[in-house]
Design an enzyme around this catalytic site. Sequence first.
Site, short mmCIF file in Angstrom:
data_model
loop_
_atom_site.label_atom_id
_atom_site.label_comp_id
_atom_site.label_asym_id
_atom_site.label_seq_id
_atom_site.Cartn_x
_atom_site.Cartn_y
_atom_site.Cartn_z
N LYS A 35 0.90 -1.18 -0.21
CA LYS A 35 0.08 0.14 -0.15
C LYS A 35 0.81 1.38 0.06
O LYS A 35 2.20 1.19 0.25
CB LYS A 35 -0.90 -0.02 1.35
CG LYS A 35 -0.29 -0.03 2.65
CD LYS A 35 -0.96 -0.27 3.73
CE LYS A 35 -0.23 -0.40 5.00
NZ LYS A 35 -0.96 -1.02 6.26
N TYR A 258 16.04 29.68 9.08
CA TYR A 258 15.03 30.62 9.74
C TYR A 258 15.00 30.34 11.25
O TYR A 258 15.37 29.36 11.95
CB TYR A 258 13.73 29.66 9.38
CG TYR A 258 13.22 29.93 7.80
CD1 TYR A 258 12.95 31.23 7.54
CD2 TYR A 258 13.32 28.92 6.90
CE1 TYR A 258 12.84 31.39 6.09
CE2 TYR A 258 12.91 29.15 5.54
CZ TYR A 258 12.73 30.23 5.13
OH TYR A 258 12.41 30.35 3.94
C1 LIG Z 1 -0.33 -2.05 6.55
C2 LIG Z 1 -0.76 -3.46 7.17
C3 LIG Z 1 0.16 -4.30 7.38
C4 LIG Z 1 1.57 -4.17 7.15
O1 LIG Z 1 2.17 -3.78 8.37
P1 LIG Z 1 3.54 -3.68 8.85
O2 LIG Z 1 3.69 -3.04 10.24
O3 LIG Z 1 4.28 -2.72 7.77
O4 LIG Z 1 4.24 -4.85 8.50
C5 LIG Z 1 -0.61 -5.79 7.58
N1 LIG Z 1 -1.99 -5.76 7.70
C6 LIG Z 1 -2.70 -4.70 7.63
C7 LIG Z 1 -4.31 -4.80 7.59
C8 LIG Z 1 -2.18 -3.45 7.25
O5 LIG Z 1 -3.17 -2.21 7.12
#
Ligand SMILES: *Cc1c(COP(=O)(O)O)cnc(C)c1O
Length: 364
Positions: A35, A258
Amino acid sequence: MAPITQAHINLTAMQANLATVKQLAPHSQIMAVIKANAYGHGLIPIAQTLTTADGFAVVELEEALALRASGITQRILLLGGTVLDENAVVQCANQSIDVLTHSLSMLAIICQTKVNKPLAIWLKLDTGMHRLGLHYDEWDQALKQAKQCPHIGTITLMTHLSHADDLTRSTTQHAITQFMQANDKQALPMSMANSAAIIHYRNSHADWIRPGLMLYGVNPCSPGSRTLNRGLSLQPAMTLTAPILAIRTIQAGEGVGYNHRWISRKKTKIATVGIGYSHGYPHTASNGTPVLIHGQRAPLVGAVSMDMITIDISQCSAVQVGDTVTLWGEKLPVEEIAQHAQTISYALLTAIADKVPRIYEPVA
Ligand SMILES: *Cc1c(COP(=O)(O)O)cnc(C)c1O
């Protein structure tokens, strides 16, 4: 490395990390979580590199459709971060995209929708995250409805753990036990583990594991727990670099950037580097956040600007305008930068702007 701001992605490291995941959970199928543009690494190149993964999980329907269009044949799971209407359900069925189903109303929409082929769903139980998922009281009813619905094909039972990276509590063990008990009469595939659970909770592995962060070579565990998995050989896949734009010497008592957030105590050599928060480098990075120049560490001094940062290079030898600075990567863990910026590695990786070119080192 050319002197422009870019993210180098080591695809060999990605494959090595996938192999490490397989060793940790040899009996589970792998739903690689890609994702958010593969945590900033680039959706399609990463999917095409992880050829031995059994599936890919994304949040946006557009990402799922792009994966299919690019020729990915493995399972694709749409995690529940968007609202699905009937039209989206039809598209998922047509393209063989699995859909995470986390409420009775969502189950009803799926069952009402006329599809050409059965839709595979991942039915989600809320074991304590209290974000998405069916309540224990609704679980048996949901299972019954899903099994009776002719529009639904394969059903996978899943949950997401809220504390898998925190080894100081019994919360995770409790959630795993509750999930197993709720499903002990079901002969359906099950899935619980994200990266942290894969590393620390063997009894969470079940039929499908869902690794995300660890595939990119980053440790998902809180700093306190990391000592426990020193033996884990993950290889950071992303190296973020930027060029030195200018070098100057300032006198004791002069400030940089800044509001002069940092003021020199002695004569100091300052390098200005072409990366800032508009590229995704965190604005919250504090004075002292390390960067690497020719393998030597140098501290960030002064506030992070939109397109630039300033570094104290007084202790570095032979540095010139045009030289490459590494912000994080193989020799400078992103976990360390996250600590200096009071954020998490996930947020840093996914914040890298689209304008930063991803340069792929092909698999050796
Ligand atoms: C993002 C996600 C993962 C992966 O999590 P990590 O901590 O990056 O391994 C697994 N399951 C779900 C439902 C997620 O949303």
